[in-house]
Scaffold this motif. Structure first.
Motif, PDB file in Angstrom:
ATOM      1  N   ASN A 109      42.196  40.241  36.538  1.00  0.00           N
ATOM      2  CA  ASN A 109      41.787  40.677  35.201  1.00  0.00           C
ATOM      3  C   ASN A 109      42.657  39.808  34.230  1.00  0.00           C
ATOM      4  OD1 ASN A 109      40.443  42.916  36.178  1.00  0.00           O
ATOM      5  ND2 ASN A 109      42.070  44.246  36.089  1.00  0.00           N
ATOM      6  N   GLN A 110      43.734  39.392  34.572  1.00  0.00           N
ATOM      7  CA  GLN A 110      44.298  38.533  33.588  1.00  0.00           C
ATOM      8  C   GLN A 110      43.727  37.236  33.185  1.00  0.00           C
ATOM      9  OE1 GLN A 110      48.211  38.036  35.724  1.00  0.00           O
ATOM     10  NE2 GLN A 110      49.432  39.153  34.165  1.00  0.00           N
ATOM     11  N   TYR A 111      42.998  36.622  34.489  1.00  0.00           N
ATOM     12  CA  TYR A 111      42.206  35.386  34.330  1.00  0.00           C
ATOM     13  C   TYR A 111      41.039  35.410  33.389  1.00  0.00           C
ATOM     14  CZ  TYR A 111      39.485  31.268  35.159  1.00  0.00           C
ATOM     15  OH  TYR A 111      38.795  30.298  35.101  1.00  0.00           O
ATOM     16  N   LYS A 119      44.630  27.711  37.779  1.00  0.00           N
ATOM     17  CA  LYS A 119      45.476  27.489  39.127  1.00  0.00           C
ATOM     18  C   LYS A 119      46.396  28.582  39.384  1.00  0.00           C
ATOM     19  CE  LYS A 119      44.621  22.828  39.844  1.00  0.00           C
ATOM     20  NZ  LYS A 119      44.069  22.399  41.049  1.00  0.00           N
ATOM     21  N   THR A 120      46.555  29.182  38.374  1.00  0.00           N
ATOM     22  CA  THR A 120      47.351  30.541  38.383  1.00  0.00           C
ATOM     23  C   THR A 120      46.700  31.418  39.304  1.00  0.00           C
ATOM     24  OG1 THR A 120      48.688  30.055  36.547  1.00  0.00           O
ATOM     25  CG2 THR A 120      48.837  32.055  37.426  1.00  0.00           C
ATOM     26  N   LEU A 121      45.389  31.773  39.002  1.00  0.00           N
ATOM     27  CA  LEU A 121      44.456  32.633  39.496  1.00  0.00           C
ATOM     28  C   LEU A 121      44.330  32.182  40.794  1.00  0.00           C
ATOM     29  CD1 LEU A 121      42.298  34.731  39.562  1.00  0.00           C
ATOM     30  CD2 LEU A 121      40.645  32.952  39.245  1.00  0.00           C
ATOM     31  N   ILE A 122      44.188  30.929  41.376  1.00  0.00           N
ATOM     32  CA  ILE A 122      44.121  30.736  42.809  1.00  0.00           C
ATOM     33  C   ILE A 122      45.371  30.752  43.420  1.00  0.00           C
ATOM     34  CG2 ILE A 122      43.800  28.493  44.161  1.00  0.00           C
ATOM     35  CD1 ILE A 122      41.838  27.340  42.029  1.00  0.00           C
ATOM     36  N   LYS A 123      46.504  30.470  42.849  1.00  0.00           N
ATOM     37  CA  LYS A 123      47.723  30.613  43.695  1.00  0.00           C
ATOM     38  C   LYS A 123      48.274  32.098  43.814  1.00  0.00           C
ATOM     39  CE  LYS A 123      52.787  29.611  43.587  1.00  0.00           C
ATOM     40  NZ  LYS A 123      54.015  28.603  42.950  1.00  0.00           N
ATOM     41  N   ASN A 126      45.675  34.883  45.422  1.00  0.00           N
ATOM     42  CA  ASN A 126      45.414  34.141  46.902  1.00  0.00           C
ATOM     43  C   ASN A 126      43.779  34.001  47.123  1.00  0.00           C
ATOM     44  OD1 ASN A 126      48.248  34.674  47.693  1.00  0.00           O
ATOM     45  ND2 ASN A 126      47.706  36.652  48.725  1.00  0.00           N
ATOM     46  N   ALA A 127      43.328  33.082  46.314  1.00  0.00           N
ATOM     47  CA  ALA A 127      42.147  32.630  46.276  1.00  0.00           C
ATOM     48  C   ALA A 127      41.714  31.855  47.695  1.00  0.00           C
ATOM     49  CB  ALA A 127      41.528  31.874  45.261  1.00  0.00           C
ATOM     50  N   TRP A 128      40.409  32.181  48.341  1.00  0.00           N
ATOM     51  CA  TRP A 128      40.237  31.448  49.359  1.00  0.00           C
ATOM     52  C   TRP A 128      40.200  29.883  49.264  1.00  0.00           C
ATOM     53  CZ3 TRP A 128      35.818  34.083  52.311  1.00  0.00           C
ATOM     54  CH2 TRP A 128      36.085  35.463  52.769  1.00  0.00           C
ATOM     55  N   PRO A 129      40.283  29.133  50.279  1.00  0.00           N
ATOM     56  CA  PRO A 129      40.581  27.628  50.145  1.00  0.00           C
ATOM     57  C   PRO A 129      39.174  27.002  49.557  1.00  0.00           C
ATOM     58  CG  PRO A 129      41.246  28.164  52.234  1.00  0.00           C
ATOM     59  CD  PRO A 129      40.767  29.516  51.632  1.00  0.00           C
ATOM     60  N   ASN A 130      38.171  27.735  49.813  1.00  0.00           N
ATOM     61  CA  ASN A 130      36.957  27.075  49.221  1.00  0.00           C
ATOM     62  C   ASN A 130      36.592  27.681  47.690  1.00  0.00           C
ATOM     63  OD1 ASN A 130      36.420  29.517  50.470  1.00  0.00           O
ATOM     64  ND2 ASN A 130      34.034  29.056  50.891  1.00  0.00           N
ATOM     65  N   TYR A 131      37.453  28.491  47.007  1.00  0.00           N
ATOM     66  CA  TYR A 131      37.128  28.869  45.897  1.00  0.00           C
ATOM     67  C   TYR A 131      36.365  27.927  44.766  1.00  0.00           C
ATOM     68  CZ  TYR A 131      37.772  30.990  41.162  1.00  0.00           C
ATOM     69  OH  TYR A 131      37.410  31.594  39.858  1.00  0.00           O
ATOM     70  N   GLY A 132      37.217  26.808  44.627  1.00  0.00           N
ATOM     71  CA  GLY A 132      36.698  25.681  43.705  1.00  0.00           C
ATOM     72  C   GLY A 132      35.026  25.282  43.858  1.00  0.00           C
ATOM     73  N   SER A 133      34.960  25.265  44.962  1.00  0.00           N
ATOM     74  CA  SER A 133      33.410  24.751  45.243  1.00  0.00           C
ATOM     75  C   SER A 133      32.429  25.843  45.200  1.00  0.00           C
ATOM     76  CB  SER A 133      33.392  23.962  46.644  1.00  0.00           C
ATOM     77  OG  SER A 133      33.781  24.832  47.658  1.00  0.00           O
ATOM     78  N   TYR A 135      33.136  29.700  44.783  1.00  0.00           N
ATOM     79  CA  TYR A 135      33.282  30.961  43.879  1.00  0.00           C
ATOM     80  C   TYR A 135      33.423  30.726  42.508  1.00  0.00           C
ATOM     81  CZ  TYR A 135      33.271  32.611  48.890  1.00  0.00           C
ATOM     82  OH  TYR A 135      32.876  32.656  50.275  1.00  0.00           O
ATOM     83  N   ARG A 136      33.978  29.629  42.259  1.00  0.00           N
ATOM     84  CA  ARG A 136      34.150  29.271  40.843  1.00  0.00           C
ATOM     85  C   ARG A 136      32.933  29.703  40.088  1.00  0.00           C
ATOM     86  NH1 ARG A 136      35.807  23.649  40.168  1.00  0.00           N
ATOM     87  NH2 ARG A 136      37.889  24.073  39.895  1.00  0.00           N
ATOM     88  N   PRO A 137      31.672  29.252  40.390  1.00  0.00           N
ATOM     89  CA  PRO A 137      30.612  29.339  39.704  1.00  0.00           C
ATOM     90  C   PRO A 137      30.456  30.991  39.380  1.00  0.00           C
ATOM     91  CG  PRO A 137      30.119  27.829  41.185  1.00  0.00           C
ATOM     92  CD  PRO A 137      31.308  28.313  41.520  1.00  0.00           C
ATOM     93  N   LEU A 138      30.668  31.823  40.275  1.00  0.00           N
ATOM     94  CA  LEU A 138      30.465  33.449  40.084  1.00  0.00           C
ATOM     95  C   LEU A 138      31.562  34.092  39.126  1.00  0.00           C
ATOM     96  CD1 LEU A 138      30.044  34.297  43.932  1.00  0.00           C
ATOM     97  CD2 LEU A 138      28.034  34.052  42.223  1.00  0.00           C
ATOM     98  N   VAL A 139      32.581  33.545  39.229  1.00  0.00           N
ATOM     99  CA  VAL A 139      33.900  33.845  38.314  1.00  0.00           C
ATOM    100  C   VAL A 139      33.751  33.498  37.088  1.00  0.00           C
ATOM    101  CG1 VAL A 139      36.336  34.036  38.158  1.00  0.00           C
ATOM    102  CG2 VAL A 139      35.308  34.430  40.318  1.00  0.00           C
ATOM    103  N   GLU A 140      33.171  32.288  36.946  1.00  0.00           N
ATOM    104  CA  GLU A 140      33.106  31.671  35.616  1.00  0.00           C
ATOM    105  C   GLU A 140      31.878  32.350  34.758  1.00  0.00           C
ATOM    106  OE1 GLU A 140      35.472  29.713  34.032  1.00  0.00           O
ATOM    107  OE2 GLU A 140      36.357  30.251  35.659  1.00  0.00           O
ATOM    108  N   PHE A 141      30.923  32.782  35.606  1.00  0.00           N
ATOM    109  CA  PHE A 141      29.718  33.154  34.961  1.00  0.00           C
ATOM    110  C   PHE A 141      30.042  34.514  34.467  1.00  0.00           C
ATOM    111  CE2 PHE A 141      25.832  35.688  34.870  1.00  0.00           C
ATOM    112  CZ  PHE A 141      25.051  35.014  34.015  1.00  0.00           C
TER     113      PHE A 141
END
Length: 320
Positions: A109-111, A119-123, A126-133, A135-141
């Motif tokens: 929610n904060q993100y 970077k704070t969201l990921i840390k 506890n985002a999954w290691p493949n978040y950037g490649s 799951y990022r598109p889903l969250v950013e949408f």
């Protein structure tokens, strides 16, 4: 003489290409070979569909469950494109994710509110290691369009402890942690239980039962998270992203949703390959992709990797 010889050689090299050859080359260029990003969509009856047709077919669903093989580029691309297509026809969308857990909902929610960076969201989330490649598109949408994101899953350490000690482990949790897992776990001998048991090969019945309790803790928690959300926001449509085993054939998360609220319409979209399909008569819409590469060829290396995972789980400290 040399000049004519050169022209003659040029004719041999370039002038002998037939019309058929050129046509074949043009056809090849207009129809690129498939890649691991590509997929073909089918209805439950096996009829090919476009992405737009799929979105229309899913329009009346309260919850759309979309499966994945974790890390498969074609599955993740399909999820992002389907999310956007559903949003176009139903702007009151919500994204629900296996990949974030209930105890990290406040971080998500904060993100979304712009209070923390990625970077704070990921840390902290506890985002999954493949978040950037993946799951990022889903969250950013969701963020761009001011949509809610449900951190739907149960925390992995708790689920691992259930796998070690069974359902009774939940009774030893403090109240603040107990609410991170579904109130009720579905432990009866349903079709999902049978499918899970068939995937186990170690022959230890008690161990299998504990492991199934852990498995369904994920499914029941994700199902409860979505059902509870829709009870507060009845006009929303949820797209839920989860591993294929949780989604396929309506056995896992879908059955747990229906048990909690049979009035909800749940529809399923499952990835398949030539070798991994869904059972005949299943309600799944499917999208065919290339299979992932073989993880291990050497059985000893596979066993070593499994022992490493088992060692990490065994070292986990659970509530006494």
């Amino acid at each position: 003489m040399k000049k004519w010889l050169s022209l003659g050689l040029a004719s041999l090299m370039f002038g002998c290409t037939s019309h058929t050859d050129v046509t074949d080359m043009n056809d090849s260029m207009s129809q690129p070979l498939p890649t691991m990003y590509d997929s073909t969509i089918y209805s439950p009856q096996g009829q090919p569909m476009t992405l737009t047709q799929l979105a229309v077919a899913l329009k009346e669903a309260d919850i759309v469950l979309v499966g994945e093989w974790h890390g498969h580029p074609g599955a993740h691309l399909m999820q992002a494109r389907l999310f956007a297509a559903l949003y176009q026809q139903h702007p009151d969308m919500v994204l629900s994710m296996e990949q974030f857990t209930r105890d990290k909902q406040h971080v998500v929610n904060q993100y979304l509110a712009g209070e923390i960076g990625e970077k704070t969201l990921i840390k902290d989330g506890n985002a999954w290691p493949n978040y950037g490649s993946d799951y990022r598109p889903l969250v950013e949408f969701a963020k761009r369009n001011q949509l809610d994101v449900i951190a739907a899953n149960a925390p992995r350490p708790i689920v691992r402890c259930i796998g070690q000690q069974g359902k009774g482990y939940l009774e030893r949790l403090p109240a603040t942690e107990r609410r991170w897992v579904a109130e009720q776990l579905t432990l009866g001998d349903d079709a999902y239980h049978d499918k899970f048991n068939a995937s186990m090969h170690h022959g230890d019945e008690e161990k299998t039962n504990r492991q199934f309790a852990a498995q369904t803790a994920w499914d029941d928690t994700m199902a409860e998270s979505m059902v509870d959300y829709l009870a507060l926001h009845p006009n929303k449509q949820i797209i839920h992203i989860a591993g294929r085993f949780h989604v396929a054939e309506g056995l896992g998360t879908a059955s747990r949703i229906t048990a909690r609220n049979p009035d909800l319409t749940v529809m399923i979209v499952t990835p398949v390959t030539e070798k991994a399909n869904v059972a005949e008569g299943s309600p799944d819409f499917t999208f065919k992709v290339m299979p992932l590469p073989t993880a291990y060829v050497d059985a000893d290396k596979m066993q070593a990797a499994m022992k490493e995972i088992y060692g990490r789980n065994k070292a986990l400290k659970c509530e006494e």
